[in-house]
Design an enzyme around this catalytic site. Structure first.
Site, PDB file in Angstrom:
ATOM      1  CE  LYS A   8      -2.322 -10.429   1.996  1.00  0.00           C
ATOM      2  NZ  LYS A   8      -2.492  -9.341   2.884  1.00  0.00           N
ATOM      3  N   GLY A  59       0.815  -1.219   0.000  1.00  0.00           N
ATOM      4  CA  GLY A  59       0.000   0.000   0.000  1.00  0.00           C
ATOM      5  C   GLY A  59       0.849   1.270   0.000  1.00  0.00           C
ATOM      6  CD  GLU A  94       2.624  -0.154   6.375  1.00  0.00           C
ATOM      7  OE1 GLU A  94       1.425  -0.236   6.110  1.00  0.00           O
ATOM      8  OE2 GLU A  94       3.500  -0.766   5.726  1.00  0.00           O
TER       9      GLU A  94
HETATM   10  C1  5RP Z   1       0.717  -1.186   3.289  1.00  0.00           C
HETATM   11  C2  5RP Z   1       1.032  -2.545   3.799  1.00  0.00           C
HETATM   12  C3  5RP Z   1      -0.110  -3.475   4.023  1.00  0.00           C
HETATM   13  O1  5RP Z   1      -0.051  -3.957   5.325  1.00  0.00           O
HETATM   14  C4  5RP Z   1       0.004  -4.628   3.067  1.00  0.00           C
HETATM   15  O2  5RP Z   1       0.059  -4.113   1.750  1.00  0.00           O
HETATM   16  C5  5RP Z   1      -1.187  -5.582   3.202  1.00  0.00           C
HETATM   17  O3  5RP Z   1      -2.341  -4.965   2.753  1.00  0.00           O
HETATM   18  P1  5RP Z   1      -3.738  -5.708   2.752  1.00  0.00           P
HETATM   19  O4  5RP Z   1      -4.146  -5.884   4.170  1.00  0.00           O
HETATM   20  O5  5RP Z   1      -4.637  -4.781   1.977  1.00  0.00           O
HETATM   21  O6  5RP Z   1      -3.561  -7.024   2.039  1.00  0.00           O
HETATM   22  O7  5RP Z   1       2.152  -2.908   4.028  1.00  0.00           O
HETATM   23  O8  5RP Z   1       1.872  -0.449   3.026  1.00  0.00           O
END
Ligand code: 5RP
Length: 217
Positions: free
Chosen positions: A121, A97, A103
């Site tokens: 995942k 994202g 983060e």
């Molecule tokens: C954003 C992130 C999110 O945690 C990662 O992309 C997972 O996203 P989602 O919960 O939509 O699968 O690292 O930078």
């Protein structure tokens, strides 16, 4: 359970890690959004939230949760966030994202990092998901060339700027044999702000939603 239901299940399971009267760190992405929704239901029990992105900050505010700057918090007992990939060693790839820098900062500041994911995942080895690297714009080509030398296939995230005003390159086909070592090596390249390997400060707990229920790693 479909994927959205699994995300909600993992998000709800994370509520038990929220400490009454204390602030909570909140990640970014669709699973983190499910957590924000769940957190809204207990907003009277928490002090405030620290957001890992502008998007998360506005969602928290919309849920009636007070958002505070990380610098205003002396102790952040827990951070809840999703991931793009996770291993049984609790190493992660994050940044799909585009919020990886903030983060990483919030995860580092937190006493405990609780990662919430659905079982899609789970990987044996990191690297199936392209590794995001946030770069200072003038270093983009330099970093990309170095990634090619490492065997990766860099792809610029066109039209995207991070909350910090930087660009993101997604590196495909990287062989991530030693996540903590590669994480550290990439950080040494001038112009790299952060990379999406979360191994040196990985998750403390992974709450993974499966067909059978929540698996805690
Ligand atoms: C954003 C992130 C999110 O945690 C990662 O992309 C997972 O996203 P989602 O919960 O939509 O699968 O690292 O930078």
């Amino acid at each position: 359970m479909n994927r959205e239901e699994k995300k909600r299940a993992a998000a709800c399971a994370a509520l038990e890690f929220v400490i009454p009267g204390e602030p909570v760190g909140v990640g970014t992405g669709s699973t983190a959004n499910a957590f924000i929704e769940a957190l809204g239901g207990i907003r009277g029990r928490i002090d405030a939230a620290v957001a890992s992105s502008k998007e998360t900050a506005s969602r928290l505010a919309a849920a009636g949760i007070r958002v505070v700057d990380l610098n205003a918090v002396s102790d952040l007992p827990v951070y809840i966030d999703g991931a793009d990939e996770c291993t049984r060693h609790r190493h992660l790839i994050k940044g799909g994202g585009g919020a990886l820098v903030r983060e990483k900062i919030v995860a580092e500041a937190a006493g405990k990092f609780i990662c919430i994911v659905d079982d899609s995942k789970r990987v044996e080895r990191l690297g199936r998901f392209p590794l995001p690297i946030e770069v200072i714009p003038m270093a983009r080509a330099l970093v990309a060339r170095k990634m090619v030398r490492l065997g990766g296939r860099p792809e610029r995230r066109v039209g995207f700027l991070s909350d910090n005003g930087n660009e993101i390159i997604d590196i495909h086909d990287l062989d991530i044999l030693d996540p903590p070592a590669l994480e550290a090596d990439l950080n040494q390249i001038p112009g790299v702000v952060a990379n999406g390997i979360f191994a040196r400060r990985g998750a403390d707990v992974i709450l993974m939603a499966t067909e059978e229920g929540i698996e805690s790693l």
